[in-house]
Design an enzyme around this catalytic site. Structure first.
Site, PDB file in Angstrom:
ATOM      1  N   HIS A 285     -14.658 -46.563 -36.193  1.00  0.00           N
ATOM      2  CA  HIS A 285     -15.934 -45.870 -36.061  1.00  0.00           C
ATOM      3  C   HIS A 285     -17.027 -46.858 -36.477  1.00  0.00           C
ATOM      4  CE1 HIS A 285     -19.064 -42.973 -37.348  1.00  0.00           C
ATOM      5  NE2 HIS A 285     -18.426 -42.068 -36.640  1.00  0.00           N
TER       6      HIS A 285
ATOM      7  N   ASP B  44     -10.218 -45.694 -44.049  1.00  0.00           N
ATOM      8  CA  ASP B  44     -11.169 -44.650 -43.677  1.00  0.00           C
ATOM      9  C   ASP B  44     -10.352 -43.410 -43.305  1.00  0.00           C
ATOM     10  OD1 ASP B  44     -12.745 -42.897 -42.274  1.00  0.00           O
ATOM     11  OD2 ASP B  44     -13.639 -44.390 -40.949  1.00  0.00           O
TER      12      ASP B  44
ATOM     13  N   GLN C  95     -10.586 -38.897 -40.567  1.00  0.00           N
ATOM     14  CA  GLN C  95      -9.892 -38.053 -39.587  1.00  0.00           C
ATOM     15  C   GLN C  95      -8.478 -37.689 -40.012  1.00  0.00           C
ATOM     16  OE1 GLN C  95     -11.227 -36.592 -37.123  1.00  0.00           O
ATOM     17  NE2 GLN C  95     -13.183 -37.680 -37.027  1.00  0.00           N
TER      18      GLN C  95
ATOM     19  N   LYS D 141     -15.325 -32.681 -42.978  1.00  0.00           N
ATOM     20  CA  LYS D 141     -14.179 -32.742 -42.061  1.00  0.00           C
ATOM     21  C   LYS D 141     -12.935 -32.132 -42.715  1.00  0.00           C
ATOM     22  CE  LYS D 141     -15.849 -36.930 -39.786  1.00  0.00           C
ATOM     23  NZ  LYS D 141     -16.424 -36.584 -38.488  1.00  0.00           N
TER      24      LYS D 141
ATOM     25  N   CYS E  86     -19.143 -42.785 -31.432  1.00  0.00           N
ATOM     26  CA  CYS E  86     -19.479 -43.806 -32.444  1.00  0.00           C
ATOM     27  C   CYS E  86     -18.384 -44.867 -32.513  1.00  0.00           C
ATOM     28  CB  CYS E  86     -19.698 -43.186 -33.823  1.00  0.00           C
ATOM     29  SG  CYS E  86     -20.965 -41.935 -33.851  1.00  0.00           S
TER      30      CYS E  86
HETATM   31  N1  C6P Z   1     -16.777 -38.969 -36.926  1.00  0.00           N
HETATM   32  C1  C6P Z   1     -16.784 -37.720 -34.858  1.00  0.00           C
HETATM   33  O1  C6P Z   1     -17.220 -36.865 -34.095  1.00  0.00           O
HETATM   34  P1  C6P Z   1     -19.594 -39.124 -41.675  1.00  0.00           P
HETATM   35  O2  C6P Z   1     -20.555 -38.990 -40.516  1.00  0.00           O
HETATM   36  O3  C6P Z   1     -20.095 -40.072 -42.727  1.00  0.00           O
HETATM   37  O4  C6P Z   1     -19.159 -37.810 -42.222  1.00  0.00           O
HETATM   38  O5  C6P Z   1     -18.254 -39.751 -41.058  1.00  0.00           O
HETATM   39  C2  C6P Z   1     -18.299 -40.954 -40.346  1.00  0.00           C
HETATM   40  C3  C6P Z   1     -16.957 -41.254 -39.777  1.00  0.00           C
HETATM   41  C4  C6P Z   1     -16.250 -42.350 -40.242  1.00  0.00           C
HETATM   42  N2  C6P Z   1     -15.018 -42.628 -39.809  1.00  0.00           N
HETATM   43  C5  C6P Z   1     -14.403 -41.864 -38.903  1.00  0.00           C
HETATM   44  C6  C6P Z   1     -13.000 -42.199 -38.487  1.00  0.00           C
HETATM   45  C7  C6P Z   1     -15.054 -40.749 -38.391  1.00  0.00           C
HETATM   46  O6  C6P Z   1     -14.442 -39.985 -37.501  1.00  0.00           O
HETATM   47  C8  C6P Z   1     -16.371 -40.451 -38.811  1.00  0.00           C
HETATM   48  C9  C6P Z   1     -17.138 -39.313 -38.225  1.00  0.00           C
HETATM   49  C10 C6P Z   1     -17.393 -37.851 -36.231  1.00  0.00           C
HETATM   50  O7  C6P Z   1     -15.859 -38.461 -34.530  1.00  0.00           O
HETATM   51  C11 C6P Z   1     -18.881 -37.911 -36.179  1.00  0.00           C
HETATM   52  S1  C6P Z   1     -19.467 -39.389 -35.449  1.00  0.00           S
END
Ligand code: C6P
Length: 411
Positions: free
Chosen positions: A128, A205, A208, A231, A369
């Site tokens: 991401h 990270d 997910q 999440k 992203c």
């Molecule tokens: N992915 C998706 O629709 P935040 O925005 O800080 O809570 O998470 C960022 C982020 C970082 N790593 C991974 C693997 C992610 O999936 C995400 C967030 C969402 O896929 C929003 S872009």
């Protein structure tokens, strides 16, 4: 392997999530955008309302009952998170705004102290943007380089190529546990082992992964693990950075302000102990309490059965997808979690997303992203259906019936 949930059990769980029971554009909502954010059980909503109705106060500061209660709940939430991921100590749990801020914290703080010209940070091509850009920013400042770990056309990390990239100049390996765009489950234990063998640190990270199965940071032996509360069925605005204690102790503060200090004077400032050293300013108290409520809720369920249900949903949806003429699944790794990304020949993902929404079906479309990954697959974006344990097989039938209609309309 655990048995998947029965239809009755899924219905019982769905009753805990009020938002799922609504009509969208004249259809019962089918929420398949769980990788973007998960829905909140009533227990989380109640915890937030209770906090603001009874306990709202600032933490660690007040000399009064409300502040004491808020502080006790806020710190008990930290303990819930520590237990949830099997961290050895609550001092290793730093509250942040989310995965993005957690990675920025590590990149800026650890990176500033540990990266030099010629050093390397390896990130996978599955990452991401929030696990790419913070590293690029600190690399720019320190003279280090960010190097992608290649991924094959199924969306699987090429382990041989990864091992070939490892040498003593690699100081950090940052990879996701599960890819948000493809659903690939990465072999993090092996990645960590290999990276440690050359003395690199590893950030996982977990944005997910955290909602799908129990995570044990000690067994995994990672140096940092990060995720977002929203999440994990908790509120937005709260996130977690877990770090190895010694590393966190050595790292300089990320932001300056109240709470992160021990003493301040114009001749110099000393910093607070962990975890407060990294928590400048008033934190998201309600968010932390809401996240603990989400964890409590999850702990009432059989998580192995939830995971088995999600696996069954993914297998069912994938089988249906493969039968749709012109549909190409993007992300076909052997080991996948709860994400079905696809494109349909002759159509644009955003048109499909809009037409699905008109039938009450929520998916995400676009690059998710993960632009470098989309470039590798030669597409500006995909349609992504992502599942949670409250989804049903009937909802997947609705998705594919709707796609049939859309294909007839567009093709
Ligand atoms: N992915 C998706 O629709 P935040 O925005 O800080 O809570 O998470 C960022 C982020 C970082 N790593 C991974 C693997 C992610 O999936 C995400 C967030 C969402 O896929 C929003 S872009």
């Amino acid at each position: 392997m655990s048995q998947p949930l029965t239809t009755l059990e899924v219905e019982k769980i769905r009753a805990d999530f009020p938002i799922l029971h609504q009509q969208v554009n004249g259809y019962p909502l089918v929420y398949l955008d769980n990788a973007a954010t998960t829905q909140k059980p009533q227990a989380v909503i109640d915890a937030l309302v209770y906090y603001y109705t009874h306990d709202n106060s600032n933490v660690h500061r007040g000399a009064h009952a409300l502040s004491d209660r808020a502080t006790a709940k806020f710190e008990s939430a930290r303990k819930s998170v520590a237990d949830f991921i099997n961290a050895a100590h609550t001092q290793q749990i730093i509250w942040t705004r989310g995965t993005t801020e957690s990675i920025n914290l590590v990149a800026a703080s650890w990176g500033a102290d540990n990266l030099q010209t010629g050093d390397k940070v390896l990130v996978s091509a599955l990452e991401h943007h929030s696990d790419i850009v913070p590293w690029q920013m600190i690399a720019e400042k320190t003279g280090a380089r960010v190097i992608p770990i290649p991924v094959d056309n199924s969306g699987t990390i090429e382990m041989e190529a990864f091992v070939a990239l490892l040498d003593s100049r690699v100081k950090m390996v940052a990879v996701n546990h599960v890819s948000n765009a493809l659903g690939t489950i990465n072999p993090v234990a092996e990645i960590i082992k290999q990276a440690h063998a050359v003395g690199a640190k590893v950030l996982i990270d977990g944005a997910q992964a955290i909602a799908h199965w129990p995570v044990d940071v000690q067994a995994m032996n990672c140096d940092f693990y990060v995720f977002s509360g929203h999440k994990l069925f908790g509120p937005t605005g709260i996130g977690v950075l877990y770090g190895r204690r010694k590393l966190l102790e050595q790292m300089p503060p990320y932001q300056g302000g109240g709470e992160m200090i021990e003493t301040v004077s114009f001749s110099g400032t000393t910093f607070n102990q962990l975890p407060y050293k990294f928590e400048a300013g008033t934190p998201d108290i309600a968010g932390a309490i809401g996240l603990a409520a989400a964890i409590d809720y999850l702990n009432t369920l059989d998580r192995a059965a939830l995971a088995a249900h999600e696996d069954a949903l993914l297998a069912y949806a994938t089988k249906k997808a493969l039968a749709v003429p012109g549909l190409k699944v993007i992300g076909t790794a052997k080991s996948k979690a709860a994400v079905l990304g696809f494109v349909i020949e002759g159509t644009h993902p955003s048109d499909i997303g809009m037409l699905l929404d008109q039938q009450g079906i929520a998916v995400r479309t676009g690059h998710h992203c993960a632009q470098p990954l989309m470039q590798q697959f030669g597409t500006p974006g995909t349609v992504r259906a992502s599942f949670s344990f409250y989804n049903t097989f009937e909802e997947i039938d609705r998705l594919f019936a709707a796609l049939d209609k859309i294909r007839q309309l567009l093709l």
